[in-house]
Motif scaffolding. Structure first.
Motif, PDB file in Angstrom:
ATOM      1  N   LEU A   6       0.492  -0.883   0.128  1.00 16.41           N
ATOM      2  CA  LEU A   6       0.046   0.024  -0.239  1.00 16.41           C
ATOM      3  C   LEU A   6       0.741   1.452   0.423  1.00 16.41           C
ATOM      4  CD1 LEU A   6      -1.224  -2.572   2.111  1.00 16.41           C
ATOM      5  CD2 LEU A   6      -3.612  -1.073   2.271  1.00 16.41           C
ATOM      6  N   HIS A   7       0.709   2.189  -1.333  1.00 17.40           N
ATOM      7  CA  HIS A   7       1.479   3.509  -1.236  1.00 17.40           C
ATOM      8  C   HIS A   7       0.887   4.408  -0.545  1.00 17.40           C
ATOM      9  CE1 HIS A   7       4.771   5.725  -2.602  1.00 17.40           C
ATOM     10  NE2 HIS A   7       3.917   6.544  -2.666  1.00 17.40           N
ATOM     11  N   LEU A  40      -9.283  -1.802  -2.950  1.00 16.16           N
ATOM     12  CA  LEU A  40      -8.627  -3.258  -2.990  1.00 16.16           C
ATOM     13  C   LEU A  40      -9.599  -3.849  -2.535  1.00 16.16           C
ATOM     14  CD1 LEU A  40      -7.173  -2.307   0.635  1.00 16.16           C
ATOM     15  CD2 LEU A  40      -6.146  -3.893  -0.803  1.00 16.16           C
ATOM     16  N   GLU A  41     -10.412  -3.495  -3.139  1.00 14.79           N
ATOM     17  CA  GLU A  41     -12.268  -4.081  -3.572  1.00 14.79           C
ATOM     18  C   GLU A  41     -11.935  -4.764  -5.422  1.00 14.79           C
ATOM     19  OE1 GLU A  41     -15.326  -1.487  -2.122  1.00 14.79           O
ATOM     20  OE2 GLU A  41     -14.702  -1.611  -0.522  1.00 14.79           O
ATOM     21  N   LEU A  42     -11.779  -3.105  -5.637  1.00 16.86           N
ATOM     22  CA  LEU A  42     -11.978  -3.656  -7.156  1.00 16.86           C
ATOM     23  C   LEU A  42     -10.753  -4.901  -7.112  1.00 16.86           C
ATOM     24  CD1 LEU A  42     -11.954   0.042  -8.177  1.00 16.86           C
ATOM     25  CD2 LEU A  42     -13.932  -1.346  -8.151  1.00 16.86           C
ATOM     26  N   ARG A  43      -9.954  -4.501  -6.646  1.00 16.03           N
ATOM     27  CA  ARG A  43      -8.823  -5.448  -6.994  1.00 16.03           C
ATOM     28  C   ARG A  43      -8.512  -6.888  -6.444  1.00 16.03           C
ATOM     29  NH1 ARG A  43      -3.974  -2.410  -8.911  1.00 16.03           N
ATOM     30  NH2 ARG A  43      -3.447  -4.354  -9.776  1.00 16.03           N
ATOM     31  N   GLN A  44      -9.771  -7.130  -6.460  1.00 14.85           N
ATOM     32  CA  GLN A  44     -10.105  -8.527  -5.141  1.00 14.85           C
ATOM     33  C   GLN A  44      -9.069  -9.566  -5.824  1.00 14.85           C
ATOM     34  OE1 GLN A  44     -13.686  -8.551  -4.147  1.00 14.85           O
ATOM     35  NE2 GLN A  44     -13.430 -11.127  -2.407  1.00 14.85           N
ATOM     36  N   GLU A  45      -9.556  -9.855  -6.942  1.00 14.81           N
ATOM     37  CA  GLU A  45      -9.510 -10.553  -8.335  1.00 14.81           C
ATOM     38  C   GLU A  45      -8.039 -11.465  -8.764  1.00 14.81           C
ATOM     39  OE1 GLU A  45     -11.722 -13.546  -8.368  1.00 14.81           O
ATOM     40  OE2 GLU A  45     -13.078 -12.018  -7.024  1.00 14.81           O
ATOM     41  N   TYR A  46      -7.152  -9.804  -8.370  1.00 18.58           N
ATOM     42  CA  TYR A  46      -5.250 -10.128  -9.056  1.00 18.58           C
ATOM     43  C   TYR A  46      -4.785 -10.776  -8.778  1.00 18.58           C
ATOM     44  CZ  TYR A  46      -1.147  -7.771 -10.550  1.00 18.58           C
ATOM     45  OH  TYR A  46      -0.284  -7.930 -11.099  1.00 18.58           O
ATOM     46  N   LEU A  47      -5.237 -11.567  -7.254  1.00 17.59           N
ATOM     47  CA  LEU A  47      -4.034 -12.274  -6.752  1.00 17.59           C
ATOM     48  C   LEU A  47      -4.867 -13.630  -7.220  1.00 17.59           C
ATOM     49  CD1 LEU A  47      -3.030 -10.310  -2.977  1.00 17.59           C
ATOM     50  CD2 LEU A  47      -1.705 -10.793  -6.240  1.00 17.59           C
ATOM     51  N   GLN A  48      -5.869 -14.000  -7.553  1.00 20.39           N
ATOM     52  CA  GLN A  48      -6.427 -15.595  -7.783  1.00 20.39           C
ATOM     53  C   GLN A  48      -6.243 -16.416  -6.501  1.00 20.39           C
ATOM     54  OE1 GLN A  48      -3.860 -16.267 -10.936  1.00 20.39           O
ATOM     55  NE2 GLN A  48      -5.240 -15.179 -12.383  1.00 20.39           N
ATOM     56  N   THR A  54       2.440 -11.203   3.591  1.00 15.96           N
ATOM     57  CA  THR A  54       2.984 -10.345   4.098  1.00 15.96           C
ATOM     58  C   THR A  54       2.111  -9.118   3.465  1.00 15.96           C
ATOM     59  OG1 THR A  54       4.162  -9.446   2.040  1.00 15.96           O
ATOM     60  CG2 THR A  54       5.140 -11.207   3.844  1.00 15.96           C
ATOM     61  N   ILE A  55       1.820  -8.011   4.161  1.00 18.29           N
ATOM     62  CA  ILE A  55       1.363  -6.332   3.700  1.00 18.29           C
ATOM     63  C   ILE A  55       2.434  -5.555   4.631  1.00 18.29           C
ATOM     64  CG2 ILE A  55      -0.651  -4.857   4.343  1.00 18.29           C
ATOM     65  CD1 ILE A  55      -1.875  -7.728   5.425  1.00 18.29           C
ATOM     66  N   TYR A  56       2.627  -4.077   3.088  1.00 12.26           N
ATOM     67  CA  TYR A  56       3.755  -3.461   3.623  1.00 12.26           C
ATOM     68  C   TYR A  56       3.055  -2.462   3.498  1.00 12.26           C
ATOM     69  CZ  TYR A  56       8.470  -1.372   3.547  1.00 12.26           C
ATOM     70  OH  TYR A  56       9.443  -0.799   3.721  1.00 12.26           O
ATOM     71  N   PHE A  57       2.464  -1.137   3.804  1.00 13.76           N
ATOM     72  CA  PHE A  57       2.819  -0.200   4.507  1.00 13.76           C
ATOM     73  C   PHE A  57       3.868   0.666   3.899  1.00 13.76           C
ATOM     74  CE2 PHE A  57      -0.460  -1.657   6.616  1.00 13.76           C
ATOM     75  CZ  PHE A  57      -2.206  -1.328   6.186  1.00 13.76           C
ATOM     76  N   GLY A  58       4.040   1.382   2.900  1.00 12.13           N
ATOM     77  CA  GLY A  58       5.151   2.188   2.022  1.00 12.13           C
ATOM     78  C   GLY A  58       4.654   3.450   1.819  1.00 12.13           C
ATOM     79  N   GLY A  59       5.547   4.169   0.962  1.00 12.04           N
ATOM     80  CA  GLY A  59       5.138   5.788   0.509  1.00 12.04           C
ATOM     81  C   GLY A  59       6.946   6.255   0.538  1.00 12.04           C
ATOM     82  N   VAL A 260      -1.054  -1.236  -4.523  1.00 17.32           N
ATOM     83  CA  VAL A 260      -2.500  -0.560  -3.913  1.00 17.32           C
ATOM     84  C   VAL A 260      -2.019   1.253  -4.642  1.00 17.32           C
ATOM     85  CG1 VAL A 260      -4.431  -2.371  -3.281  1.00 17.32           C
ATOM     86  CG2 VAL A 260      -3.189  -0.528  -1.962  1.00 17.32           C
ATOM     87  N   GLY A 261      -2.790   2.246  -4.749  1.00 14.09           N
ATOM     88  CA  GLY A 261      -1.937   2.926  -4.262  1.00 14.09           C
ATOM     89  C   GLY A 261      -1.530   4.292  -5.731  1.00 14.09           C
ATOM     90  N   PRO A 262      -1.802   5.610  -5.437  1.00 18.21           N
ATOM     91  CA  PRO A 262      -0.900   5.990  -6.539  1.00 18.21           C
ATOM     92  C   PRO A 262       0.878   5.939  -6.755  1.00 18.21           C
ATOM     93  CG  PRO A 262      -1.795   8.371  -5.250  1.00 18.21           C
ATOM     94  CD  PRO A 262      -2.183   6.453  -4.396  1.00 18.21           C
ATOM     95  N   SER A 263       0.532   5.398  -7.863  1.00 18.31           N
ATOM     96  CA  SER A 263       2.614   5.648  -8.572  1.00 18.31           C
ATOM     97  C   SER A 263       2.324   3.445  -7.788  1.00 18.31           C
ATOM     98  CB  SER A 263       2.983   6.212  -7.759  1.00 18.31           C
ATOM     99  OG  SER A 263       3.430   5.642  -6.226  1.00 18.31           O
ATOM    100  N   ALA A 264       1.945   3.198  -7.365  1.00 26.65           N
ATOM    101  CA  ALA A 264       1.954   1.630  -6.873  1.00 26.65           C
ATOM    102  C   ALA A 264       2.111   0.472  -8.047  1.00 26.65           C
ATOM    103  CB  ALA A 264       1.152   0.853  -5.329  1.00 26.65           C
ATOM    104  N   HIS A 265       2.578  -0.264  -7.743  1.00 25.77           N
ATOM    105  CA  HIS A 265       2.796  -0.805  -8.674  1.00 25.77           C
ATOM    106  C   HIS A 265       2.756  -2.349  -8.726  1.00 25.77           C
ATOM    107  CE1 HIS A 265       7.034   0.745 -10.388  1.00 25.77           C
ATOM    108  NE2 HIS A 265       6.193   1.870 -10.748  1.00 25.77           N
TER     109      HIS A 265
END
Length: 375
Positions: A6-7, A40-48, A54-59, A260-265
């Motif tokens: 999460l960016h 996060l809701e819209l991308r729910q299927e991305y990880l299949q 791991t969850i990472y809050f970056g910035g 997820v978030g602006p500029s996230a890959h």
């Protein structure tokens, strides 16, 4: 196995070396958090359906988020994704944010790992970089985090800052080792064009350190880390045994992740997605149900090169059999002469078909990787 990044694109002030996407205006902070939850809701299927480990809050500076904002994002993830019970949840933080009260908030919100951007314990170097914290706060915040019950802590340090000798760098390392944090990330000061240091350098107002000076500090770093029992498991990352960053290790091993978030890959093995690096455009689009991203389909050559770029930086090395098996490309044949040169010069070794860089080779890792890339 997968991860979520999460960016959080907000900072109190702009560091003079940083070219990441961020804003010093907090006007859109609440809306951006809501938009990230929506993405996060819209991308729910991305990880299949892959479990999230791991969850990472970056910035940016994620420690600017309050407890309720962090809990909203974590609750959204746990509602929509399969989250392992022992998931590593990391939050990047600036020392000036880490008051005892804030640390208790972070624990209550669900954080179990802190990544603290100290950068230096030397006041003039912090001022040069325009860091928002003081040298005293660099030291105190780690002690406070340990007292608050955070066992998993990593700190960032920057070397290669111009100086008359290596005394300041050696003092920084001595202070670091006294804290006995289990993980350390060390980066050479890089002068990017679109930063304050980059502009000053172009105008002759700032002179970067010579390459030899920076290389010497890297060699000091390697020697001191080994002396104090730290393992260099990636070129810039060191840990006491068993304290590797699971999230970053997964990046280097090619594990899929959602950003997820602006500029996230994001990366799923076949393609990469890059969200727009603009807060308002991101918020407006996501709240209308559209994710503003660019898609990059990865060719076989892209996938091989990605593996080379990441694996050569790690203690696990580059498995030449994997490249041959997964991508049908034989690096042993295509680069036979160059691989032999690397070994003859003491820059690399090959054991059981795995290519490893030596300490000497790590100083030239970028160039060696470029020489091995395929078209």
């Amino acid at each position: 196995m997968s991860g979520i990044y999460l960016h959080i694109p907000f900072c109190r002030q702009a560091c003079h070396y940083c070219d990441f996407h961020f804003s010093t205006s907090m006007g859109l902070k609440e809306q951006t958090v809501q938009a990230i939850a929506r993405e996060l809701e819209l991308r729910q299927e991305y990880l299949q359906g892959q479990p999230v480990h791991t969850i990472y809050f970056g910035g940016g500076t994620p420690s600017l988020l309050n407890q309720q904002e962090l809990q909203l994002l974590l609750a959204t993830i746990k509602k929509l994704y399969i989250v392992s019970e022992d998931t590593e949840i990391t939050l990047e933080a600036n020392p000036d944010d880490l008051t005892p009260a804030k640390l208790q908030e972070l624990r209550a919100a669900g954080m179990n790992r802190l990544s603290i951007g100290l950068q230096s314990f030397h006041e003039p170097h912090l001022r040069l970089m325009n860091r928002a914290h003081s040298a005293t706060e660099s030291l105190q915040c780690v002690k406070d985090a340990q007292a608050a019950g955070f066992d998993s802590i990593t700190v960032d340090l920057i070397y290669g800052i111009p100086a008359t000798d290596h005394h300041i760098w050696q003092q920084d390392l001595e202070t670091l080792f006294a804290l006995r944090v289990p993980h350390v990330s060390c980066y050479a000061l890089t002068i990017e064009p679109d930063t304050a240091l980059g502009r000053w350098s172009k105008k002759g107002k700032f002179k970067p350190a010579e390459d030899d000076f920076t290389a010497q500090q890297f060699e000091i770093l390697l020697a001191q880390m080994a002396k104090h029992g730290y393992i260099q498991y990636e070129i810039s990352n060191f840990c006491l045994p068993g304290h590797e960053s699971r999230h970053n290790s997964n990046y280097w091993r090619g594990v899929h992740y959602l950003g997820v978030g602006p500029s996230a890959h994001s990366f799923n093995g076949r393609s990469r997605q890059h969200n727009v690096a603009h807060n308002k455009k991101y918020v407006d689009a996501v709240m209308q149900g559209h994710i503003p991203f660019e898609l990059e389909e990865l060719t076989m050559a892209d996938q091989v090169n990605d593996y080379l770029l990441t694996s050569l930086r790690t203690i696990w090395g580059c498995d030449l059999r994997k490249i041959n098996h997964d991508y049908g490309y034989n690096l042993r044949v295509s680069h036979a002469g160059y691989l032999q040169q690397l070994q003859d010069k003491g820059l690399a070794s090959i054991a059981e078909e795995v290519l490893y860089l030596t300490d000497k080779g790590k100083l030239l890792a970028d160039q060696i990787t470029l020489d091995l890339l395929i078209e």
